[in-house]
Design an enzyme around this catalytic site. Sequence first.
Site, short mmCIF file in Angstrom:
data_model
loop_
_atom_site.label_atom_id
_atom_site.label_comp_id
_atom_site.label_asym_id
_atom_site.label_seq_id
_atom_site.Cartn_x
_atom_site.Cartn_y
_atom_site.Cartn_z
N GLY A 9 0.97 -1.47 0.32
CA GLY A 9 -0.09 0.00 0.23
C GLY A 9 0.80 0.96 0.01
O GLY A 9 0.30 2.48 0.46
N ASN A 10 2.27 1.12 0.40
CA ASN A 10 2.88 2.09 -0.08
C ASN A 10 3.77 2.63 -1.12
O ASN A 10 4.36 2.29 -2.39
CB ASN A 10 4.09 1.95 0.76
CG ASN A 10 5.47 2.71 0.57
OD1 ASN A 10 5.52 3.92 0.29
ND2 ASN A 10 6.15 2.22 1.77
N ASP A 67 10.21 -8.79 -0.15
CA ASP A 67 10.60 -8.53 1.57
C ASP A 67 12.24 -8.46 1.96
O ASP A 67 12.72 -8.88 0.99
CB ASP A 67 10.14 -9.69 2.04
CG ASP A 67 9.58 -9.67 4.03
OD1 ASP A 67 8.87 -9.02 4.15
OD2 ASP A 67 10.38 -10.20 4.32
N TYR A 148 17.31 2.02 7.85
CA TYR A 148 18.52 1.47 9.01
C TYR A 148 20.25 2.01 7.91
O TYR A 148 21.51 2.45 7.90
CB TYR A 148 19.21 0.13 8.65
CG TYR A 148 17.81 -0.67 10.05
CD1 TYR A 148 18.37 -0.69 10.98
CD2 TYR A 148 16.58 -1.46 9.41
CE1 TYR A 148 17.56 -1.32 12.22
CE2 TYR A 148 15.87 -1.55 10.36
CZ TYR A 148 16.42 -2.22 11.69
OH TYR A 148 15.24 -2.75 13.10
N HIS A 174 20.68 -4.16 -2.14
CA HIS A 174 20.49 -5.41 -1.93
C HIS A 174 18.62 -5.06 -2.53
O HIS A 174 18.88 -6.79 -3.18
CB HIS A 174 19.74 -5.89 -0.57
CG HIS A 174 18.80 -5.06 -0.16
ND1 HIS A 174 19.21 -3.71 0.48
CD2 HIS A 174 17.26 -5.33 0.86
CE1 HIS A 174 18.10 -2.88 0.86
NE2 HIS A 174 16.96 -3.49 1.27
#
Length: 190
Positions: A9-10, A67, A148, A174
């Site tokens: 939803g982002n 993810d 982070y 990543h």
Amino acid sequence: MTKLIVATGNPGKLREMEAYLEDLPWELQLKPPEIEIEETGDTFTANARLKALGVAQATGEWSIADDSGLQVDALNGAPGIYSARYGKTDAERIQRLLSELGDTSNRGAQFVCAIAIVRPNGTIALEVEGVCRGEILKAPLGTGGFGYDPIFYVPEQRLTFAQMTPELKRRYSHRGKAFELLLPQFNQLL
């Protein structure tokens, strides 16, 4: 153009994926807000698969999900799949991580991003995992990025993710490495 539902939803994540897939004949859309998928997997790949499968089954469309998170060597891979839930805010997550690491000299870490693409019929079309190795600094450095990024240092670039330009981060992160693995296979899907 083939519709590809992004299992989030982002809108920021949607824009990020669009940047990686901009030259391909896919129209990316956010998942409908009423679709909620619980991340109950025990790996990044399992959670990406769960999200993509749930959205494909609910919409009957192609779906993509990712993810990702941070794994710190000295913390036996923590925060791992709980990276986003390690505190209420980015500052709290960073503080908790730095407190748990203390003065240990083992600062090795990696960001991991798993991506899954699921066909409209609910079968998995592609899964990849990108990894970026780095080190955790003792204090934040840089003002860009999120999460982070200010404490994740990439030695080969001599920068934290928060110090990198968006283009540089896209190339070395990543997520960038996962899309690098995904893109050559992506064109074969249609």
